[in-house]
Design a protein around this motif. Structure first.
Motif, PDB file in Angstrom:
ATOM      1  N   MET A   1      -6.895 -48.448  -6.270  1.00 42.94           N
ATOM      2  CA  MET A   1      -6.782 -49.649  -7.091  1.00 42.94           C
ATOM      3  C   MET A   1      -8.075 -50.457  -6.998  1.00 42.94           C
ATOM      4  O   MET A   1      -8.538 -50.774  -5.892  1.00 42.94           O
ATOM      5  N   PRO A   2      -8.705 -50.778  -8.104  1.00 41.18           N
ATOM      6  CA  PRO A   2      -9.951 -51.554  -8.077  1.00 41.18           C
ATOM      7  C   PRO A   2      -9.759 -52.901  -7.392  1.00 41.18           C
ATOM      8  O   PRO A   2      -8.743 -53.580  -7.603  1.00 41.18           O
ATOM      9  N   PHE A   3     -10.721 -53.246  -6.586  1.00 45.59           N
ATOM     10  CA  PHE A   3     -10.764 -54.541  -5.879  1.00 45.59           C
ATOM     11  C   PHE A   3      -9.614 -54.727  -4.892  1.00 45.59           C
ATOM     12  O   PHE A   3      -9.390 -55.839  -4.403  1.00 45.59           O
ATOM     13  N   ALA A   4      -8.872 -53.635  -4.586  1.00 50.17           N
ATOM     14  CA  ALA A   4      -7.727 -53.781  -3.688  1.00 50.17           C
ATOM     15  C   ALA A   4      -8.163 -54.076  -2.261  1.00 50.17           C
ATOM     16  O   ALA A   4      -7.466 -54.791  -1.521  1.00 50.17           O
ATOM     17  N   ASN A   5      -9.309 -53.545  -1.850  1.00 54.29           N
ATOM     18  CA  ASN A   5      -9.777 -53.734  -0.460  1.00 54.29           C
ATOM     19  C   ASN A   5     -10.864 -54.788  -0.374  1.00 54.29           C
ATOM     20  O   ASN A   5     -11.541 -54.898   0.645  1.00 54.29           O
ATOM     21  N   THR A   6     -11.072 -55.537  -1.430  1.00 55.67           N
ATOM     22  CA  THR A   6     -12.105 -56.563  -1.435  1.00 55.67           C
ATOM     23  C   THR A   6     -11.481 -57.909  -1.080  1.00 55.67           C
ATOM     24  O   THR A   6     -10.353 -58.211  -1.486  1.00 55.67           O
ATOM     25  N   THR A   7     -12.240 -58.692  -0.323  1.00 55.46           N
ATOM     26  CA  THR A   7     -11.708 -59.993   0.114  1.00 55.46           C
ATOM     27  C   THR A   7     -11.400 -60.886  -1.084  1.00 55.46           C
ATOM     28  O   THR A   7     -10.366 -61.557  -1.131  1.00 55.46           O
ATOM     29  N   ALA A   8     -12.276 -60.873  -2.066  1.00 52.10           N
ATOM     30  CA  ALA A   8     -12.079 -61.711  -3.256  1.00 52.10           C
ATOM     31  C   ALA A   8     -11.419 -60.936  -4.385  1.00 52.10           C
ATOM     32  O   ALA A   8     -11.527 -61.315  -5.566  1.00 52.10           O
ATOM     33  N   GLY A   9     -10.716 -59.840  -4.070  1.00 54.58           N
ATOM     34  CA  GLY A   9     -10.126 -58.991  -5.104  1.00 54.58           C
ATOM     35  C   GLY A   9      -9.091 -59.722  -5.961  1.00 54.58           C
ATOM     36  O   GLY A   9      -9.051 -59.556  -7.189  1.00 54.58           O
ATOM     37  N   PHE A  10      -8.274 -60.539  -5.318  1.00 53.12           N
ATOM     38  CA  PHE A  10      -7.233 -61.252  -6.076  1.00 53.12           C
ATOM     39  C   PHE A  10      -7.840 -62.198  -7.105  1.00 53.12           C
ATOM     40  O   PHE A  10      -7.411 -62.265  -8.262  1.00 53.12           O
ATOM     41  N   ALA A  11      -8.898 -62.916  -6.660  1.00 53.96           N
ATOM     42  CA  ALA A  11      -9.556 -63.848  -7.574  1.00 53.96           C
ATOM     43  C   ALA A  11     -10.247 -63.102  -8.710  1.00 53.96           C
ATOM     44  O   ALA A  11     -10.239 -63.555  -9.871  1.00 53.96           O
ATOM     45  N   ILE A  12     -10.825 -61.924  -8.390  1.00 52.29           N
ATOM     46  CA  ILE A  12     -11.503 -61.142  -9.429  1.00 52.29           C
ATOM     47  C   ILE A  12     -10.507 -60.661 -10.475  1.00 52.29           C
ATOM     48  O   ILE A  12     -10.745 -60.736 -11.687  1.00 52.29           O
ATOM     49  N   VAL A  13      -9.354 -60.170 -10.004  1.00 58.97           N
ATOM     50  CA  VAL A  13      -8.333 -59.689 -10.941  1.00 58.97           C
ATOM     51  C   VAL A  13      -7.821 -60.833 -11.813  1.00 58.97           C
ATOM     52  O   VAL A  13      -7.639 -60.671 -13.025  1.00 58.97           O
ATOM     53  N   LEU A  14      -7.615 -61.999 -11.219  1.00 55.71           N
ATOM     54  CA  LEU A  14      -7.176 -63.153 -12.004  1.00 55.71           C
ATOM     55  C   LEU A  14      -8.219 -63.535 -13.044  1.00 55.71           C
ATOM     56  O   LEU A  14      -7.897 -63.860 -14.197  1.00 55.71           O
ATOM     57  N   GLY A  15      -9.490 -63.505 -12.646  1.00 58.29           N
ATOM     58  CA  GLY A  15     -10.565 -63.848 -13.570  1.00 58.29           C
ATOM     59  C   GLY A  15     -10.634 -62.875 -14.737  1.00 58.29           C
ATOM     60  O   GLY A  15     -10.788 -63.287 -15.906  1.00 58.29           O
ATOM     61  N   LEU A  16     -10.528 -61.561 -14.422  1.00 58.05           N
ATOM     62  CA  LEU A  16     -10.550 -60.569 -15.490  1.00 58.05           C
ATOM     63  C   LEU A  16      -9.346 -60.719 -16.433  1.00 58.05           C
ATOM     64  O   LEU A  16      -9.458 -60.566 -17.651  1.00 58.05           O
ATOM     65  N   THR A  17      -8.203 -61.022 -15.805  1.00 58.95           N
ATOM     66  CA  THR A  17      -7.004 -61.223 -16.627  1.00 58.95           C
ATOM     67  C   THR A  17      -7.178 -62.407 -17.568  1.00 58.95           C
ATOM     68  O   THR A  17      -6.840 -62.347 -18.760  1.00 58.95           O
TER      69      THR A  17
END
Length: 313
Positions: free
Chosen positions: A280-296
């Motif tokens: 899953m992209p950005f799943a292991n990144t510290t800021a992954g949740f924020a990145i997914v929200l931003g892309l959404t």
């Protein structure tokens, strides 16, 4: 109620006797009044009470010693809105000596004569009196038709605002009124046509001119009724078109909102699947949740821009 009038020295006075030159005005007459008039004038009681029947149609008949004329006149429907009318019969009975009018209710057609608001009116000139009654009825139709059209125009002005069910119901009532008017006016025109051909009814040149005026007014009222019915039909169709258009716009707006909501729903659904986080992209990144929200959010903004360009939002 029975009232007896006679023109004396160019003034209308109320009298008690049914002598020559009198006008007997019957408004919703009682049985005793009907019997008294019938016995005095040798008239069939059924011909007198015929005009009190709301289902009686306009007609003219030559009886033994008298003539029966029944025409339809407009009256306002009690408790109804502005411009809602119906028609009721007005009976006119002509004898050799006098004239009798019969109606089930007080009406302005008769009231204007009783109040001496009609120029050149005399109870002694029976045929002229009849034509004046018919002329007054024809002009009343035209007055009410103009009022109906003004009411239609007032309803039409509400099209730009909020459409109410009451407006549609009132428009239907106006259209029903015009149907009654059209039917009654055609029947009255038939009675007038027969009046022009009956030799038994004595007519003078001035009376003939007045009859021609009545025929013109009736024809004009028939034409006005036809035009206003077409106008109301067009207004009703416009109402339907506007309602359909507003419904289509509402459905288009709701569909656009559904499409926008589908973007975060799909993304959150994918990340909510029970799979290994390595894929899953950005799943292991510290800021992954924020990145997914931003892309959404970016995808939602882009979808909203596309829908706006297509005039769907």
């Amino acid at each position: 109620m029975m009232k007896i009038y006679r023109t004396q020295d160019k003034h209308l006075t109320r009298v008690d006797d049914m002598n020559e030159g009198a006008w007997i005005c019957l408004t919703n007459p009682t049985d005793d009044e009907v019997r008294r008039v019938a016995a005095t004038l040798d008239i069939e009681p059924a011909d007198i009470v015929a005009a009190t029947d709301p289902e009686e149609s306009a007609r003219i008949s030559l009886e033994d010693g008298y003539t029966v004329i029944i025409v339809d006149i407009p009256v306002k429907v009690d408790g109804a809105g502005e411009g809602i009318y119906t028609t009721i019969p007005l009976g006119i009975l002509l004898t050799q000596e006098l004239i009798v009018t019969v109606c089930s209710t007080d009406t302005a057609v008769i009231g204007d004569f009783a109040a001496c608001r009609v120029k050149g009116f005399s109870t002694r000139k029976k045929m002229r009196f009849v034509y004046q009654l018919l002329y007054r009825a024809a002009t009343m139709y035209q007055q009410e038709l103009r009022l109906i059209d003004r009411r239609r125009q007032a309803i039409e002005k509400n099209l730009a605002g909020e459409l109410k069910d009451s407006d549609l119901m009132e428009l239907h009532g106006l259209e029903s009124t015009l149907v009654y008017f059209a039917t009654s006016l055609r029947a009255n025109a038939t009675v007038l046509d027969r009046l022009t051909r009956y030799k038994r009814l004595e007519q003078y040149p001035d009376d003939r001119e007045l009859l021609d005026d009545v025929i013109v007014e009736i024809r004009q009222a028939i034409e006005m009724t036809s035009i206003y019915r077409d106008d109301i039909k067009g207004t009703r169709e416009l109402f339907s078109s506007i309602l359909d258009n507003r419904l289509n716009n509402a459905m288009k707006y709701l569909t656009s909102i559904t499409l926008l909501m589908a973007v975060p729903t799909v993304i959150s659904g994918l990340y909510g699947m029970n799979v290994q986080s390595d894929g899953m992209p950005f799943a292991n990144t510290t800021a992954g949740f924020a990145i997914v929200l931003g892309l959404t959010l970016a995808l939602c903004v882009f979808a909203a821009w596309v829908l706006h360009k297509k005039h769907m939002l």
